[in-house]
Design a protein around this motif. Sequence first.
Motif, PDB file in Angstrom:
ATOM      1  N   LYS A 193      39.279  24.013 -62.235  1.00 18.18           N
ATOM      2  CA  LYS A 193      38.238  23.265 -62.951  1.00 18.18           C
ATOM      3  C   LYS A 193      38.229  23.650 -64.433  1.00 18.18           C
ATOM      4  CE  LYS A 193      34.047  24.808 -62.562  1.00 18.18           C
ATOM      5  NZ  LYS A 193      32.731  25.163 -62.000  1.00 18.18           N
ATOM      6  N   LEU A 194      38.320  24.940 -64.722  1.00 13.51           N
ATOM      7  CA  LEU A 194      38.273  25.399 -66.105  1.00 13.51           C
ATOM      8  C   LEU A 194      39.531  25.003 -66.873  1.00 13.51           C
ATOM      9  CD1 LEU A 194      36.695  28.914 -65.505  1.00 13.51           C
ATOM     10  CD2 LEU A 194      35.566  26.904 -66.464  1.00 13.51           C
ATOM     11  N   THR A 195      40.677  25.025 -66.201  1.00 14.02           N
ATOM     12  CA  THR A 195      41.925  24.648 -66.874  1.00 14.02           C
ATOM     13  C   THR A 195      41.939  23.154 -67.182  1.00 14.02           C
ATOM     14  OG1 THR A 195      43.059  26.447 -65.710  1.00 14.02           O
ATOM     15  CG2 THR A 195      44.438  24.802 -66.790  1.00 14.02           C
ATOM     16  N   PHE A 196      41.394  22.326 -66.288  1.00 11.69           N
ATOM     17  CA  PHE A 196      41.289  20.896 -66.594  1.00 11.69           C
ATOM     18  C   PHE A 196      40.353  20.674 -67.792  1.00 11.69           C
ATOM     19  CE2 PHE A 196      43.026  19.680 -62.324  1.00 11.69           C
ATOM     20  CZ  PHE A 196      44.026  18.838 -62.804  1.00 11.69           C
ATOM     21  N   ARG A 197      39.299  21.444 -67.895  1.00 13.58           N
ATOM     22  CA  ARG A 197      38.428  21.330 -69.071  1.00 13.58           C
ATOM     23  C   ARG A 197      39.191  21.707 -70.336  1.00 13.58           C
ATOM     24  NH1 ARG A 197      32.881  24.276 -66.877  1.00 13.58           N
ATOM     25  NH2 ARG A 197      32.266  22.647 -65.367  1.00 13.58           N
ATOM     26  N   GLN A 198      39.986  22.782 -70.269  1.00 14.72           N
ATOM     27  CA  GLN A 198      40.794  23.169 -71.418  1.00 14.72           C
ATOM     28  C   GLN A 198      41.786  22.058 -71.783  1.00 14.72           C
ATOM     29  OE1 GLN A 198      42.198  26.860 -69.647  1.00 14.72           O
ATOM     30  NE2 GLN A 198      41.006  28.089 -71.093  1.00 14.72           N
ATOM     31  N   ALA A 199      42.363  21.435 -70.748  1.00 16.50           N
ATOM     32  CA  ALA A 199      43.323  20.350 -70.985  1.00 16.50           C
ATOM     33  C   ALA A 199      42.661  19.180 -71.710  1.00 16.50           C
ATOM     34  CB  ALA A 199      43.929  19.893 -69.658  1.00 16.50           C
ATOM     35  N   ARG A 200      41.459  18.812 -71.260  1.00 21.30           N
ATOM     36  CA  ARG A 200      40.763  17.696 -71.905  1.00 21.30           C
ATOM     37  C   ARG A 200      40.418  18.029 -73.355  1.00 21.30           C
ATOM     38  NH1 ARG A 200      38.218  17.305 -66.774  1.00 21.30           N
ATOM     39  NH2 ARG A 200      36.381  18.419 -67.512  1.00 21.30           N
ATOM     40  N   ALA A 201      39.939  19.254 -73.579  1.00 22.68           N
ATOM     41  CA  ALA A 201      39.570  19.654 -74.940  1.00 22.68           C
ATOM     42  C   ALA A 201      40.802  19.683 -75.845  1.00 22.68           C
ATOM     43  CB  ALA A 201      38.892  21.028 -74.914  1.00 22.68           C
ATOM     44  N   LEU A 202      41.916  20.191 -75.316  1.00 21.59           N
ATOM     45  CA  LEU A 202      43.134  20.257 -76.110  1.00 21.59           C
ATOM     46  C   LEU A 202      43.662  18.855 -76.407  1.00 21.59           C
ATOM     47  CD1 LEU A 202      45.471  21.760 -77.435  1.00 21.59           C
ATOM     48  CD2 LEU A 202      46.525  21.984 -75.168  1.00 21.59           C
ATOM     49  N   GLU A 203      43.618  17.972 -75.436  1.00 20.76           N
ATOM     50  CA  GLU A 203      44.098  16.609 -75.660  1.00 20.76           C
ATOM     51  C   GLU A 203      43.295  15.919 -76.764  1.00 20.76           C
ATOM     52  OE1 GLU A 203      45.590  14.314 -72.273  1.00 20.76           O
ATOM     53  OE2 GLU A 203      44.179  12.737 -72.864  1.00 20.76           O
ATOM     54  N   CYS A 204      41.992  16.105 -76.742  1.00 22.78           N
ATOM     55  CA  CYS A 204      41.149  15.513 -77.802  1.00 22.78           C
ATOM     56  C   CYS A 204      41.526  16.071 -79.172  1.00 22.78           C
ATOM     57  CB  CYS A 204      39.675  15.791 -77.514  1.00 22.78           C
ATOM     58  SG  CYS A 204      38.996  14.829 -76.150  1.00 22.78           S
ATOM     59  N   GLU A 205      41.789  17.372 -79.232  1.00 19.54           N
ATOM     60  CA  GLU A 205      42.171  17.989 -80.504  1.00 19.54           C
ATOM     61  C   GLU A 205      43.533  17.489 -80.977  1.00 19.54           C
ATOM     62  OE1 GLU A 205      41.581  20.275 -83.849  1.00 19.54           O
ATOM     63  OE2 GLU A 205      40.125  19.973 -82.226  1.00 19.54           O
ATOM     64  N   LEU A 206      44.487  17.394 -80.058  1.00 19.77           N
ATOM     65  CA  LEU A 206      45.839  16.956 -80.420  1.00 19.77           C
ATOM     66  C   LEU A 206      45.886  15.491 -80.836  1.00 19.77           C
ATOM     67  CD1 LEU A 206      47.970  18.756 -77.688  1.00 19.77           C
ATOM     68  CD2 LEU A 206      48.021  19.200 -80.157  1.00 19.77           C
ATOM     69  N   GLN A 207      45.017  14.665 -80.243  1.00 21.53           N
ATOM     70  CA  GLN A 207      45.030  13.235 -80.545  1.00 21.53           C
ATOM     71  C   GLN A 207      44.689  12.943 -82.004  1.00 21.53           C
ATOM     72  OE1 GLN A 207      46.049  10.677 -78.942  1.00 21.53           O
ATOM     73  NE2 GLN A 207      46.287  11.359 -76.832  1.00 21.53           N
ATOM     74  N   LYS A 208      44.156  13.944 -82.690  1.00 23.55           N
ATOM     75  CA  LYS A 208      43.913  13.779 -84.127  1.00 23.55           C
ATOM     76  C   LYS A 208      45.228  13.699 -84.903  1.00 23.55           C
ATOM     77  CE  LYS A 208      39.681  16.581 -83.797  1.00 23.55           C
ATOM     78  NZ  LYS A 208      39.040  17.861 -84.207  1.00 23.55           N
ATOM     79  N   ASN A 209      46.307  14.189 -84.279  1.00 25.12           N
ATOM     80  CA  ASN A 209      47.583  14.292 -84.977  1.00 25.12           C
ATOM     81  C   ASN A 209      48.755  13.615 -84.270  1.00 25.12           C
ATOM     82  OD1 ASN A 209      47.163  16.415 -87.325  1.00 25.12           O
ATOM     83  ND2 ASN A 209      46.007  17.157 -85.544  1.00 25.12           N
ATOM     84  N   ILE A 210      48.780  13.661 -82.955  1.00 22.77           N
ATOM     85  CA  ILE A 210      49.922  13.142 -82.210  1.00 22.77           C
ATOM     86  C   ILE A 210      49.435  12.394 -80.965  1.00 22.77           C
ATOM     87  CG2 ILE A 210      51.572  14.902 -82.971  1.00 22.77           C
ATOM     88  CD1 ILE A 210      51.102  16.386 -80.335  1.00 22.77           C
ATOM     89  N   ASN A 211      50.305  11.564 -80.430  1.00 27.71           N
ATOM     90  CA  ASN A 211      50.020  10.840 -79.190  1.00 27.71           C
ATOM     91  C   ASN A 211      50.359  11.783 -78.029  1.00 27.71           C
ATOM     92  OD1 ASN A 211      49.619   9.020 -77.147  1.00 27.71           O
ATOM     93  ND2 ASN A 211      51.403   7.755 -77.622  1.00 27.71           N
ATOM     94  N   ALA A 212      49.367  12.496 -77.548  1.00 23.55           N
ATOM     95  CA  ALA A 212      49.601  13.567 -76.581  1.00 23.55           C
ATOM     96  C   ALA A 212      48.897  13.310 -75.254  1.00 23.55           C
ATOM     97  CB  ALA A 212      49.131  14.904 -77.152  1.00 23.55           C
ATOM     98  N   LYS A 213      49.565  13.704 -74.194  1.00 26.13           N
ATOM     99  CA  LYS A 213      48.980  13.739 -72.853  1.00 26.13           C
ATOM    100  C   LYS A 213      49.102  15.174 -72.369  1.00 26.13           C
ATOM    101  CE  LYS A 213      47.632  12.320 -68.710  1.00 26.13           C
ATOM    102  NZ  LYS A 213      46.263  11.794 -68.454  1.00 26.13           N
ATOM    103  N   VAL A 214      47.974  15.802 -72.008  1.00 22.57           N
ATOM    104  CA  VAL A 214      47.979  17.195 -71.575  1.00 22.57           C
ATOM    105  C   VAL A 214      47.828  17.245 -70.064  1.00 22.57           C
ATOM    106  CG1 VAL A 214      46.895  19.458 -71.813  1.00 22.57           C
ATOM    107  CG2 VAL A 214      46.985  17.917 -73.788  1.00 22.57           C
ATOM    108  N   LEU A 215      48.763  17.937 -69.431  1.00 20.31           N
ATOM    109  CA  LEU A 215      48.770  18.066 -67.974  1.00 20.31           C
ATOM    110  C   LEU A 215      48.648  19.529 -67.581  1.00 20.31           C
ATOM    111  CD1 LEU A 215      51.600  15.931 -68.571  1.00 20.31           C
ATOM    112  CD2 LEU A 215      50.477  15.202 -66.490  1.00 20.31           C
TER     113      LEU A 215
END
Length: 335
Positions: free
Chosen positions: A84-106
């Motif tokens: 659960k916590l790692t999926f939250r980290q993934a969502r937060a990281l994807e939002c941060e990366l989308q400011k710069n690149i077209n990213a999908k975090v798995l």
Amino acid sequence: MKNSTAEPAARGKRIGVVLLQLGGPDALESVEPFLYNLFCDPDIIDLPLAFLFRKRLARMISSRRAPHVQEFYRKIGSRSPILKLTFRQARALECELQKNINAKVLVCMRYWHPMTEAVVDELRREQINRVVLLPLYPHYSKTTTGSSVNEWKRVSAKKGLRDIGVSGVEEYCEHPLYIGALVRNIQIALARVPAQDRSKVHLVFSAHGTPMKLVRSGDPYQQQIIRSYNAVIREGKFGLAHHLCYQSKVGPQKWLEPSLTQTIEGLARERVTHVIAVPIAFVSDHSETLWEINMDMRRRAKEMGIRYFDMSPALNTNPMFVRALADVVLQKVRA
């Protein structure tokens, strides 16, 4: 962070960022198969000719340890919160990366679901052009990042994943934002101590231990832990006594010392009354923090006469930590 930090070509590609993490049982009945997967890992059990008996040994160890391990999972909700916590980290990281690149975090777990085969299949469905493997281990060890990368290579070869470029992050143990996130969480814990007692606090940094055999073979983990520890002390300017120790020993081999238990026992003998434990090598809450430090060691410290025992928060989705992860990914993408 401005969009101009990413190369135009990188923004046009779809980047898959794969978070490599240990995993954890999602129910009490998952404990034994989780342990079996762990002890089946050739990067964990690497004795001479181990391939002849590794599965039998893993079955024996997991069946013997499961009842004991189930007991402390029962105390933290009958499952590990790591997924659960790692999926939250993934969502937060994807939002941060989308400011710069077209990213999908798995999320890719080593010993429990979702495991590598499922993640490789998902990458194909998502039409990813390039992959960055990002370990949620700031410090490199053969048994953590090394094991996950080896498994990725085995599964990728098996599934013929040759059309996607893959690069990997090895470590980020002194990244300024990672260090800053640890400092901030220690400050949060210190703020909970009554002002008149803060000078009495000893900071006890606790990292997951490894066998000394691994250290002697040249594994860089311990030296990277020391680098993080020194950077946090330097950056934090806490003006408090501080100690580094190791926890979670398994089996009869000699492991890194001093252990967390040895450290707390020593402080109790010195009549130290206030301790804040800092889980320096753990980026999210799971059994090692919630049970081993925050419940079991808290109880034992109190029994030894330590009146105040607290644990600094785990990093989880700390914004500075998420930005650190984004930065190391962007460095790889731009390389």
